[in-house]
Enzyme design. Structure first.
Site, PDB file in Angstrom:
ATOM      1  N   LYS A 255       0.847  -1.189   0.000  1.00  0.00           N
ATOM      2  CA  LYS A 255       0.000   0.000   0.000  1.00  0.00           C
ATOM      3  C   LYS A 255       0.886   1.243   0.000  1.00  0.00           C
ATOM      4  O   LYS A 255       1.571   1.536   0.975  1.00  0.00           O
ATOM      5  CB  LYS A 255      -0.919   0.054   1.226  1.00  0.00           C
ATOM      6  CG  LYS A 255      -1.961   1.192   1.097  1.00  0.00           C
ATOM      7  CD  LYS A 255      -2.541   1.616   2.421  1.00  0.00           C
ATOM      8  CE  LYS A 255      -1.693   2.645   3.125  1.00  0.00           C
ATOM      9  NZ  LYS A 255      -1.703   3.990   2.453  1.00  0.00           N
TER      10      LYS A 255
ATOM     11  N   GLY B 261       7.176   4.770   8.342  1.00  0.00           N
ATOM     12  CA  GLY B 261       6.295   5.910   8.580  1.00  0.00           C
ATOM     13  C   GLY B 261       6.476   6.460   9.977  1.00  0.00           C
ATOM     14  O   GLY B 261       7.557   6.358  10.569  1.00  0.00           O
ATOM     15  N   SER B 262       5.432   7.032  10.517  1.00  0.00           N
ATOM     16  CA  SER B 262       5.518   7.723  11.798  1.00  0.00           C
ATOM     17  C   SER B 262       5.602   6.743  12.955  1.00  0.00           C
ATOM     18  O   SER B 262       5.122   5.602  12.880  1.00  0.00           O
ATOM     19  CB  SER B 262       4.299   8.624  11.985  1.00  0.00           C
ATOM     20  OG  SER B 262       3.141   7.853  12.235  1.00  0.00           O
ATOM     21  N   THR B 263       6.192   7.216  14.050  1.00  0.00           N
ATOM     22  CA  THR B 263       6.304   6.391  15.249  1.00  0.00           C
ATOM     23  C   THR B 263       4.928   6.050  15.811  1.00  0.00           C
ATOM     24  O   THR B 263       4.700   4.925  16.290  1.00  0.00           O
ATOM     25  CB  THR B 263       7.154   7.118  16.306  1.00  0.00           C
ATOM     26  OG1 THR B 263       8.488   7.268  15.792  1.00  0.00           O
ATOM     27  CG2 THR B 263       7.216   6.341  17.608  1.00  0.00           C
ATOM     28  N   ALA B 264       3.989   6.998  15.752  1.00  0.00           N
ATOM     29  CA  ALA B 264       2.652   6.752  16.300  1.00  0.00           C
ATOM     30  C   ALA B 264       1.965   5.599  15.586  1.00  0.00           C
ATOM     31  O   ALA B 264       1.393   4.700  16.219  1.00  0.00           O
ATOM     32  CB  ALA B 264       1.812   8.022  16.201  1.00  0.00           C
TER      33      ALA B 264
ATOM     34  N   GLY C  31       3.488   3.294  13.775  1.00  0.00           N
ATOM     35  CA  GLY C  31       4.294   2.105  14.030  1.00  0.00           C
ATOM     36  C   GLY C  31       3.946   1.460  15.360  1.00  0.00           C
ATOM     37  O   GLY C  31       3.874   0.225  15.473  1.00  0.00           O
TER      38      GLY C  31
ATOM     39  N   GLU D 205      10.323   0.873  10.432  1.00  0.00           N
ATOM     40  CA  GLU D 205      11.310   1.943  10.258  1.00  0.00           C
ATOM     41  C   GLU D 205      10.555   3.242  10.450  1.00  0.00           C
ATOM     42  O   GLU D 205       9.741   3.633   9.610  1.00  0.00           O
ATOM     43  CB  GLU D 205      11.964   1.852   8.874  1.00  0.00           C
ATOM     44  CG  GLU D 205      13.217   2.688   8.744  1.00  0.00           C
ATOM     45  CD  GLU D 205      12.950   4.039   8.115  1.00  0.00           C
ATOM     46  OE1 GLU D 205      12.890   5.027   8.889  1.00  0.00           O
ATOM     47  OE2 GLU D 205      12.793   4.101   6.897  1.00  0.00           O
TER      48      GLU D 205
ATOM     49  N   CYS E  40      13.334  10.709   7.208  1.00  0.00           N
ATOM     50  CA  CYS E  40      13.273  10.228   8.593  1.00  0.00           C
ATOM     51  C   CYS E  40      14.629  10.290   9.272  1.00  0.00           C
ATOM     52  O   CYS E  40      14.710  10.448  10.496  1.00  0.00           O
ATOM     53  CB  CYS E  40      12.720   8.804   8.630  1.00  0.00           C
ATOM     54  SG  CYS E  40      13.508   7.685   7.463  1.00  0.00           S
TER      55      CYS E  40
ATOM     56  N   GLU F  11      10.114  15.483  15.875  1.00  0.00           N
ATOM     57  CA  GLU F  11      10.415  15.416  14.447  1.00  0.00           C
ATOM     58  C   GLU F  11       9.517  16.392  13.690  1.00  0.00           C
ATOM     59  O   GLU F  11       8.296  16.275  13.726  1.00  0.00           O
ATOM     60  CB  GLU F  11      10.199  13.994  13.929  1.00  0.00           C
ATOM     61  CG  GLU F  11      10.616  13.805  12.489  1.00  0.00           C
ATOM     62  CD  GLU F  11      10.448  12.373  12.015  1.00  0.00           C
ATOM     63  OE1 GLU F  11      11.315  11.909  11.260  1.00  0.00           O
ATOM     64  OE2 GLU F  11       9.452  11.730  12.401  1.00  0.00           O
TER      65      GLU F  11
END
Length: 478
Positions: free
Chosen positions: A184, A236-239, A241, A258, A292, A389
């Site tokens: 995706k 993508g974003s930590t949230a 992830g 990542e 990133c 970030e």
């Protein structure tokens, strides 16, 4: 420093044939979505609608996963490694043949300068497929045991900052290891992934080996949580992830994440200053700071702070912001209104907390989403702009006196994706690299990538590695 004036040098859009609408790519063919609403993909530089794209709902994702499972069981999994390699080599060559077309489409859909998509992104995409094609018949040497086996169906979700490159990072090792994939792309940058689907058709890749489902968070969630997906790979974003890690906990799915970063770029007093300034600029302003592993925290030794800052500002004054398709452009458009709003919000927070903001004189285009290259000085470790970030062309500058202090400040972050060290002393580089809690440490360079080299982070920057033998191992069963 006076800036040279250049005549516009736009790359022609005529090489790209963008369709008015795109379906999903499932089982080797483009097909209409059955339970999702179409959405528009917009050029961030002009705000023009480029195409209408199908949204995959849960039923569409299920179709794609079933196609991938069938291809894995019947064709791709049993296929000899040398034969899989032939398909990967063919895809790599087709990417090279269509490199100019892909570069223009990437810049149109993403907003990044054409010289970056042309000279960095697309060559690296081809290089990853060539590299992993070479591994396809050598899996027993990948470090996953004497008889490594593919995992099965990989569900892959990629971001908008390097749309085609992140696709290559995910798909190339997965296919080389014998897995099939459902990928995706990000909802704001789906077009090069859909062109890659056409390349898969050109390469006569067996149906179902690669499936592309477009959509937003709902589509990604359906893919990640599908019970017949064996491996989840996310950038993508930590949230997001963190949410993915929770959703797959207790299942047998393998996961690599990542995520975000807040990298320190550390400049010692003996650093080669001219080279360092270019590295600082490349570290934070490459791809509009949508990286990133961007060197968004600049740590400068006090004795050279004034010189480094003066030279940095002078260099920033020569950067050109504007049309991504102009070959003279250094900084293109911000990818979306939402990302632009975030950059503006955190920059304002930086000013409100007392940091000093500076940008060169910069005329921004009237249409599109733009933000000037920006540097903050007077920043402390407590400032939000030094901790969060921003994911934009915004640099925070801090100082240090000793190597130990530099390490302490560099590691004072919940992230741990990358770092840079600038010094003339090899022993100091090695000592710093051992001390820094970062997955990648660059020495006297920054943002240098190679398909043979593993990439990934610590702490809130995720786990697992992509690239190199390590990236291949992530798709193999021990």
């Amino acid at each position: 420093m006076s800036r040279f004036e250049y005549a516009p040098a736009p790359e022609s859009r005529a090489i790209v044939d963008i369709k008015s609408s795109y379906g999903l790519f499932i089982n080797g063919a483009f097909t209409e979505a059955t339970d999702g609403k179409p959405f528009k993909t917009i050029s961030p530089a002009s705000e023009e609608v480029l195409a209408e794209v199908s949204e995959a709902g849960p039923a569409d994702v299920d179709r794609a996963v079933r196609a991938a499972r069938k291809a894995f069981d019947k064709v791709w999994g049993p296929m000899a490694g040398r034969d899989r390699a032939k398909y990967l080599f063919r895809i790599a060559r087709l990417i090279q043949e269509r490199a100019r077309e892909l570069a223009v489409l990437e810049s149109l859909d993403n907003g990044k300068p054409i010289r970056e998509s042309r000279d960095v992104d697309i060559p690296l995409v081809a290089a990853h497929f060539f590299y992993y094609a070479g591994w396809a018949d050598k899996l027993e040497y990948a470090g996953a045991g004497e008889n490594p086996q593919p995992l099965g169906v990989a569900g892959q979700v990629i971001p908008w900052n390097f749309p085609l490159l992140m696709l290559a990072w995910k798909i190339a090792p997965a296919l080389a290891a014998g897995n099939t994939v459902v990928l995706k792309p990000a909802e704001t940058t789906p077009l090069t992934a859909l062109m890659f689907a056409e390349i898969c058709q050109q390469a006569d890749l067996p149906p179902g080996v690669v499936n592309i489902v477009t959509g937003a968070g709902r589509t990604g969630q359906a893919l990640v949580e599908h019970p017949d997906v064996d491996k989840v790979a996310f950038t993508g974003s930590t949230a997001v992830g963190r949410a993915i890690a929770k959703s797959v906990a207790g299942t047998n799915k393998k996961v690599t994440l990542e995520l975000g970063g807040k990298a320190a770029n550390i400049v010692f007093e003996d650093a080669p200053i001219d080279q360092t300034i270019e590295g600082i600029v490349n570290g934070i302003f490459f791809n509009q700071g949508h990286v990133c592993c961007a060197g968004s925290r600049l740590l400068v030794q006090e004795s050279v702070y004034d010189e480094v800052l003066a030279r940095l500002k002078r260099r920033m004054g020569s950067l050109r912001v504007g049309d991504p398709l102009d070959k003279n452009t250094d900084i293109g458009a911000i990818n979306s209104p939402a990302q632009l709003a975030k950059i503006r919000e955190l920059s304002q927070v930086g000013e409100d907390e007392g940091a000093e903001r500076w940008s060169p004189e910069c005329e921004l285009p009237p249409q599109g989403y733009w933000f000037p290259p920006t540097v903050f000085t007077g920043v402390s470790q407590a400032h939000r702009i030094a901790r969060e970030e921003i994911f934009g062309p915004v640099l925070s500058v801090l100082t240090f006196r000793t190597p130990a202090e530099a390490v302490e400040k560099a590691n004072n972050t919940p992230f741990g994706l990358s770092a840079g060290v600038w010094t003339d002393k090899g022993s100091r580089i090695l000592w710093m690299a051992n001390q820094l809690r970062a997955g990648v440490v660059w020495a006297n360079t920054f943002n240098r990538f190679d398909p043979t080299s593993p990439f990934g982070g610590y702490k809130e920057s995720g786990y697992g590695r992509e690239g190199g033998r390590h990236g291949l191992e992530a798709y193999l069963a021990h």
